[in-house]
Write an enzyme that holds these catalytic residues in place. Sequence first.
Site, mmCIF file in Angstrom:
data_model
loop_
_atom_site.group_PDB
_atom_site.id
_atom_site.type_symbol
_atom_site.label_atom_id
_atom_site.label_comp_id
_atom_site.label_asym_id
_atom_site.label_seq_id
_atom_site.Cartn_x
_atom_site.Cartn_y
_atom_site.Cartn_z
ATOM 1 N N ASP A 140 23.835 37.751 7.134
ATOM 2 C CA ASP A 140 24.502 37.154 6.070
ATOM 3 C C ASP A 140 23.769 37.339 4.922
ATOM 4 O OD1 ASP A 140 26.926 36.015 7.019
ATOM 5 O OD2 ASP A 140 26.154 33.878 7.327
ATOM 6 N N ASP A 442 27.640 23.016 15.383
ATOM 7 C CA ASP A 442 27.464 23.243 16.628
ATOM 8 C C ASP A 442 27.887 21.915 17.462
ATOM 9 O OD1 ASP A 442 25.317 21.958 15.677
ATOM 10 O OD2 ASP A 442 23.470 22.991 16.607
HETATM 11 O O1 LIG Z 1 24.719 31.029 5.669
HETATM 12 C C1 LIG Z 1 24.188 30.974 6.731
HETATM 13 C C2 LIG Z 1 23.121 30.246 7.128
HETATM 14 C C3 LIG Z 1 22.502 30.318 8.636
HETATM 15 N N1 LIG Z 1 22.647 31.117 9.184
HETATM 16 C C4 LIG Z 1 21.958 31.187 10.621
HETATM 17 O O2 LIG Z 1 21.989 30.055 11.276
HETATM 18 C C5 LIG Z 1 20.959 29.672 12.112
HETATM 19 C C6 LIG Z 1 20.464 28.354 12.051
HETATM 20 O O3 LIG Z 1 20.204 28.024 10.707
HETATM 21 P P1 LIG Z 1 18.666 27.351 10.107
HETATM 22 O O4 LIG Z 1 18.780 27.124 8.716
HETATM 23 O O5 LIG Z 1 17.672 28.112 10.804
HETATM 24 O O6 LIG Z 1 18.976 25.858 10.800
HETATM 25 P P2 LIG Z 1 18.317 25.179 11.832
HETATM 26 O O7 LIG Z 1 18.241 23.713 11.529
HETATM 27 O O8 LIG Z 1 16.985 25.877 12.293
HETATM 28 O O9 LIG Z 1 19.352 25.232 13.106
HETATM 29 C C7 LIG Z 1 19.489 24.144 14.153
HETATM 30 O O10 LIG Z 1 20.604 23.625 13.570
HETATM 31 C C8 LIG Z 1 21.957 24.144 13.091
HETATM 32 C C9 LIG Z 1 22.860 22.921 12.619
HETATM 33 O O11 LIG Z 1 22.982 22.096 13.581
HETATM 34 C C10 LIG Z 1 22.449 25.329 14.265
HETATM 35 O O12 LIG Z 1 23.416 25.725 13.560
HETATM 36 C C11 LIG Z 1 21.398 26.152 14.628
HETATM 37 O O13 LIG Z 1 21.705 26.770 15.709
HETATM 38 C C12 LIG Z 1 20.276 25.275 14.983
HETATM 39 O O14 LIG Z 1 19.030 26.296 15.791
HETATM 40 C C13 LIG Z 1 19.754 30.979 11.595
HETATM 41 O O15 LIG Z 1 19.713 32.024 12.603
HETATM 42 C C14 LIG Z 1 20.490 31.222 10.152
HETATM 43 O O16 LIG Z 1 20.352 32.857 10.070
HETATM 44 C C15 LIG Z 1 23.768 32.103 9.087
HETATM 45 O O17 LIG Z 1 23.981 32.988 9.736
HETATM 46 N N2 LIG Z 1 24.412 32.028 7.937
#
Ligand SMILES: O=c1ccn([C@@H]2O[C@H](COP(=O)(O)OP(=O)(O)O[C@H]3O[C@H](CO)[C@@H](O)[C@H](O)[C@H]3O)[C@@H](O)[C@H]2O)c(=O)[nH]1
Length: 548
Positions: A140, A442
């Site tokens: 992204d 999710d």
């Molecule tokens: O526009 C975006 C924003 C994020 N991501 C990806 O989404 C994942 C999760 O995003 P992150 O900001 O790391 O969120 P976390 O809070 O660490 O993630 C947890 O919580 C999120 C929301 O519940 C879930 O989507 C994730 O899978 C879960 O690991 C990462 O791999 C990002 O690269 C994208 O692909 N596009």
Amino acid sequence: MAKKEYVPLFETRKVKGRILFRCVAASIFLGICFIIMYRIRYFPVGGKAERWTWIGLFLSELWFSFYWLLTTVCRWNAVIRIPFIHRLSQRFGKELPGIDIFVCTADPLIEPPSLVVNTVLSMMAYDYPPEKLSVYLSDDGGSNLTFYAMLEAANFSKTWLPFCKKFQVESTSPEAYFRTASELVNVQEWLSVKKLYEDMKMRIETTIKLNQIPEYIQKQHKGFREWDFVLSKHDHQSILQILIDGRGTNAADIEGNPLPTLVYLAREKRPQYHHHFKAGSMNALIRVSSKITNAPIILNVDCDMYSNNSKTIKSSLCIFMDEEKGDEIGYVQFPQCFFNLTKNEIYGSSLRVMLQLEVLGFDANGGPSYMGSGCFHRRETLCGKKYEKNYKVDWKKINDKKVNESASFLEETCKVLASCTFEHNTPWGKEMGLKYGTPVEDVVTGMSIQCNGWKSIYLNPEREGFLGVAPITLLQNLVQHKRWVEGVLQLFFSRYCPLLYGHRKIPLKLQLIYSTHHLWAANCLATWYIVVVPCLCLLKGISLFPKV
Ligand SMILES: O=c1ccn([C@@H]2O[C@H](COP(=O)(O)OP(=O)(O)O[C@H]3O[C@H](CO)[C@@H](O)[C@H](O)[C@H]3O)[C@@H](O)[C@H]2O)c(=O)[nH]1
Ligand SMILES: [Mn+2]
């Protein structure tokens, strides 16, 4: 002839210590009853302030009792699942389904390409027939630096994969492996692979520092030309590049074995269109992969979670492919474990209660929620299919459909599936794919799969399936927790409230378990009251508790 005896591919066991837990719960319940009796019986008749503080405290206590009841219901009949991988291999041999692995990344500064490369390599090196494995990276950030890193990964995989296979390397993320591995089988080979890895890492990091890709590298792959048309991270066309075409004859490692397919996708972004964050990128991947490999099982990981156990795919297949119980399973969730936890873990980043206790209760009552990373889905469940009774999968037939188009043809024709306008007036983001409009896509997506009649299963093998980066500073923790609890609290008051949306679709107990999570933030009101008011009362001489 006797009917062939059914031997399960996985087993369900009750969690140890259940009786003890129930005794403790019963004693707490008794204690709660006494507190309630005391509050009613000794209700102050005197001053107004006294009465109101008493009522406030009583309400807080009632809230906590209710919340405790919910969590106890959740933990009452916790179970664990044990897969039998050797039986899977005996029964299905090489006739295993294809697996599409989706890795999401969003920003080359926050999620450095060298980290993404490690995740991707660890996934490519699963102990699984490579011709049935495909790794898709959704970028992204639309960054040519990440694209370049993927090219490096594709190249290094030719050495790394046979090395992993030969020495049964765990973990298959080179960074993690070389950080922790102490025992060597073949020093020469070990050192030479390590050197190759470190050289690659240095090249990637230098490129990042320079923030540009040298001319001579750009000439090596046609994919770089796409960036001539990229205006910014938020304004560019779809970029789809099949870096390794697993069907091709030149997709072979240094020992001549086939390699998994590797695909890079940066979906189209335009300022006037909402991109729906990770949910949007996952939905683009679902569509694009359906044309390229269309595997019946999809594994989704965040780019900061590498594979730490090369048997993970096989353990999850033990669930999906079990002849009696497998067909109703929509997804298999692994816990999010972390390798960077601090010693005393003052912020509880490991989510221990949630991942080692509560989720086992989820599992006993319909299945865990989808946690965004480390989750295997049946492709159909992500496309909104409802479970029908007696639904049966013929695993032997499922992979018969072959894609014959060339890689460059697929690259051109599939781009449209990742365009900004593709989803207009379609059920994507609503009835199909991951759901839009919430920061916790999710949780909603998982629950809606369960509402479509599917069950889910939680697997927590001794050797962690995935290891990621946990937030360790106070600020990082606050930001993440705020996002989660706000997200789920909003859900509770939306049409996705488990009690409404799940009504008659999922068991009442599962609705209650979801509600406990969604209402976690609401605890703060009662907590504030109990922390602040009794102290003030102490100063004022108001008595709220029995005299000892
Ligand atoms: O526009 C975006 C924003 C994020 N991501 C990806 O989404 C994942 C999760 O995003 P992150 O900001 O790391 O969120 P976390 O809070 O660490 O993630 C947890 O919580 C999120 C929301 O519940 C879930 O989507 C994730 O899978 C879960 O690991 C990462 O791999 C990002 O690269 C994208 O692909 N596009
Ligand atoms: Mn994350």
